[in-house]
Design a protein around this motif. Sequence first.
Motif, PDB file in Angstrom:
ATOM      1  N   TYR A  46       0.832  -1.199   0.000  1.00  0.00           N
ATOM      2  CA  TYR A  46       0.000   0.000   0.000  1.00  0.00           C
ATOM      3  C   TYR A  46       0.869   1.252   0.000  1.00  0.00           C
ATOM      4  CZ  TYR A  46      -3.940   2.984   1.451  1.00  0.00           C
ATOM      5  OH  TYR A  46      -4.913   3.958   1.515  1.00  0.00           O
ATOM      6  N   SER A  47       1.914   1.253   0.824  1.00  0.00           N
ATOM      7  CA  SER A  47       2.821   2.403   0.890  1.00  0.00           C
ATOM      8  C   SER A  47       3.546   2.609  -0.435  1.00  0.00           C
ATOM      9  CB  SER A  47       3.818   2.206   2.031  1.00  0.00           C
ATOM     10  OG  SER A  47       4.688   3.308   2.123  1.00  0.00           O
ATOM     11  N   ARG A  48       3.983   1.494  -1.061  1.00  0.00           N
ATOM     12  CA  ARG A  48       4.662   1.623  -2.353  1.00  0.00           C
ATOM     13  C   ARG A  48       3.723   2.174  -3.418  1.00  0.00           C
ATOM     14  NH1 ARG A  48       7.013  -3.443  -0.963  1.00  0.00           N
ATOM     15  NH2 ARG A  48       5.455  -4.515  -2.262  1.00  0.00           N
ATOM     16  N   ALA A 158      -9.103   8.469  -2.485  1.00  0.00           N
ATOM     17  CA  ALA A 158      -9.452   7.342  -3.349  1.00  0.00           C
ATOM     18  C   ALA A 158      -8.819   6.048  -2.841  1.00  0.00           C
ATOM     19  CB  ALA A 158      -9.009   7.628  -4.785  1.00  0.00           C
ATOM     20  N   ALA A 159      -7.554   6.133  -2.400  1.00  0.00           N
ATOM     21  CA  ALA A 159      -6.872   4.948  -1.871  1.00  0.00           C
ATOM     22  C   ALA A 159      -7.556   4.460  -0.600  1.00  0.00           C
ATOM     23  CB  ALA A 159      -5.406   5.276  -1.604  1.00  0.00           C
ATOM     24  N   ARG A 160      -8.011   5.384   0.233  1.00  0.00           N
ATOM     25  CA  ARG A 160      -8.686   5.001   1.471  1.00  0.00           C
ATOM     26  C   ARG A 160      -9.996   4.290   1.168  1.00  0.00           C
ATOM     27  NH1 ARG A 160      -9.383   8.807   6.716  1.00  0.00           N
ATOM     28  NH2 ARG A 160      -7.135   8.416   6.670  1.00  0.00           N
ATOM     29  N   CYS A 161     -10.739   4.779   0.199  1.00  0.00           N
ATOM     30  CA  CYS A 161     -11.995   4.119  -0.178  1.00  0.00           C
ATOM     31  C   CYS A 161     -11.737   2.690  -0.637  1.00  0.00           C
ATOM     32  CB  CYS A 161     -12.696   4.914  -1.285  1.00  0.00           C
ATOM     33  SG  CYS A 161     -13.342   6.526  -0.752  1.00  0.00           S
ATOM     34  N   ARG A 165     -12.917  -0.862   1.278  1.00  0.00           N
ATOM     35  CA  ARG A 165     -13.645  -1.930   0.592  1.00  0.00           C
ATOM     36  C   ARG A 165     -12.946  -3.273   0.783  1.00  0.00           C
ATOM     37  NH1 ARG A 165     -14.461   2.059  -3.432  1.00  0.00           N
ATOM     38  NH2 ARG A 165     -12.662   1.302  -4.608  1.00  0.00           N
ATOM     39  N   LEU A 166     -11.616  -3.278   0.684  1.00  0.00           N
ATOM     40  CA  LEU A 166     -10.867  -4.511   0.899  1.00  0.00           C
ATOM     41  C   LEU A 166     -11.033  -5.012   2.332  1.00  0.00           C
ATOM     42  CD1 LEU A 166      -7.561  -3.694  -1.026  1.00  0.00           C
ATOM     43  CD2 LEU A 166      -9.264  -5.411  -1.648  1.00  0.00           C
ATOM     44  N   ARG A 167     -11.009  -4.078   3.286  1.00  0.00           N
ATOM     45  CA  ARG A 167     -11.165  -4.473   4.684  1.00  0.00           C
ATOM     46  C   ARG A 167     -12.561  -5.024   4.945  1.00  0.00           C
ATOM     47  NH1 ARG A 167      -7.950   0.416   7.921  1.00  0.00           N
ATOM     48  NH2 ARG A 167      -5.912  -0.618   7.886  1.00  0.00           N
ATOM     49  N   ALA A 168     -13.558  -4.456   4.313  1.00  0.00           N
ATOM     50  CA  ALA A 168     -14.920  -4.964   4.483  1.00  0.00           C
ATOM     51  C   ALA A 168     -15.050  -6.392   3.973  1.00  0.00           C
ATOM     52  CB  ALA A 168     -15.918  -4.054   3.766  1.00  0.00           C
ATOM     53  N   GLN A 169     -14.160  -6.771   3.056  1.00  0.00           N
ATOM     54  CA  GLN A 169     -14.141  -8.131   2.513  1.00  0.00           C
ATOM     55  C   GLN A 169     -13.213  -9.052   3.306  1.00  0.00           C
ATOM     56  OE1 GLN A 169     -12.982  -7.534  -1.556  1.00  0.00           O
ATOM     57  NE2 GLN A 169     -14.747  -6.229  -2.015  1.00  0.00           N
ATOM     58  N   ARG A 196     -16.405  -3.902   9.845  1.00  0.00           N
ATOM     59  CA  ARG A 196     -15.210  -4.584   9.345  1.00  0.00           C
ATOM     60  C   ARG A 196     -14.298  -3.659   8.566  1.00  0.00           C
ATOM     61  NH1 ARG A 196     -16.682 -10.011   6.375  1.00  0.00           N
ATOM     62  NH2 ARG A 196     -14.437 -10.293   6.654  1.00  0.00           N
ATOM     63  N   PHE A 197     -14.859  -2.586   8.026  1.00  0.00           N
ATOM     64  CA  PHE A 197     -14.038  -1.649   7.261  1.00  0.00           C
ATOM     65  C   PHE A 197     -12.987  -0.965   8.126  1.00  0.00           C
ATOM     66  CE2 PHE A 197     -17.911   0.530   8.632  1.00  0.00           C
ATOM     67  CZ  PHE A 197     -17.387   1.604   9.313  1.00  0.00           C
ATOM     68  N   ALA A 198     -13.116  -1.073   9.456  1.00  0.00           N
ATOM     69  CA  ALA A 198     -12.100  -0.504  10.340  1.00  0.00           C
ATOM     70  C   ALA A 198     -10.802  -1.288  10.273  1.00  0.00           C
ATOM     71  CB  ALA A 198     -12.617  -0.463  11.774  1.00  0.00           C
TER      72      ALA A 198
END
Length: 501
Positions: A46-48, A158-161, A165-169, A196-198
């Motif tokens: 994510y950082s890269r 945009a990256a946070r959104c 979404r990935l965290r919610a999954q 879960r998005f947290a």
Amino acid sequence: MRPGETVLLDHSTARLGTASRALRGTPSVQRRPRPRAGRAPWVARYSRTLTGFELTAATVAAVAVLGTHPGASPGTSLFWASVALVVVWPVLLHATGAHAERVFGSGSDEYRAVGRAGFGLLAVAGFVSYAAELDLSRALVVGAVPALTLGTLLGRFAARCALRRLRAQGHCAKRVVVVGRGTAVLELVDRLRRERFAGLEVVAACVTSADRDRVTRVAGVPVGGLDDVLSLVGTLGADTIAVTSASETAAQYLRSLSWQLEGTGIELLVAPGLVEVAGPRLHIRPFEGLPLLSVEQPRFEGWQRVVKGGLDRAVAALALLVLAPALLAIAVTVKVTSPGPVLYRQERVGLNGQAFTMLKFRSMVMDAERQLDALRAQSTADGLLFKMRVDPRVTPVGRVMRRLSLDELPQLLNVLGGSMSLVGPRPPLPGEVARYDTSVSRRLLVKPGLTGLWQISGRSDLPWEEAVRLDLRYVENWSLALDALILAKTVRAVLTSSGAY
């Protein structure tokens, strides 16, 4: 505790003498081999990705500056300043903490770090240009740097959104061991599973011996005692420990646990017991070396409320003007497809318990109210509301309107008249308000809204307690920024028809 009071970070330490005596009989945290928690692979990726975007944005800004100055050939100060912009911008973002794992995905610290980097770059560029008498273009100092900062903020959003979404999954989540008293642990576990998005996945719990059996039956994760924290962390590969507020996790226990986590890379989180209060109302303030959590009073008046009221009316008036053809078309459709009035008027309770007439496009048959008693036994609601996923009283056109929330558009007239706001708690019925307890009545401290946290979090799919909790969270933490965020998310909720029936 009354709003505005200053409380201890872990409120149980207010009874430190009692807690300390209780701790003597509580198993202490045993010293065990220290687990080593490295940086999660997703964090590095994510950082890269963010760094790549920042390099690209800085390159675009530099090329734009040089493009407006054809004479800036290699060797000129403007050329080298533009090249330096590409290199310095990602470095500054790392230096201000914009790439720290703790800021990814939630909170405002990430945006503040980007803002600090932009302000610092602007200050340095202006100072160097003046001190060294360099011929740096205004396009660089006044144009490129602010534009680069704004572009980076939009990219971060945009990256946070995408991350949420990935965290919610179930991806990109921290593995958490929750520690504390049984009831508090179960509440925090339930909260983290709902949200879960947290990015916090509960993998184990550690509670007192008296609560162990009960938590084991309900939590659905391995459960240990208070002295099993580090062993469970090492066994399950957890990287975070969340401690709830309880006497068993008071100062002595928490201090011992924090010492044993030194050098492990494991994050220690403490829930202060004020889960519905967040944002600018919470401040850590040291008093004679003692860290205290200051809770400011919620603000129900002042200049922000004046701005909110003005924006409500202005936006409602503009929306009514723009949507006039659509409103007329919907009204005609309702009139020709079923007998009865176009608008449905219903008494609701607003600010400070004052009744008002809420307007909607009629989506049900004429005698819908008389049929309610016969259908009440089929309600799927778990609280004071009546809910039916397939309500026979709803007309075919009404079903479409409800799915797209078109039936609520006449409430813009309520907003224009001042009885409602664009964003706020759900407007309750008088029968609901009559059965409110003291805490739920706090929903009436602000105007009800056309949309709100309940609208973007599931609408009719929400259980009663969750809907109330969301409304109370809004009341406690209202801000203009939160209103803007809710309005933006409402568009997505309406387009996806989430929880609408």
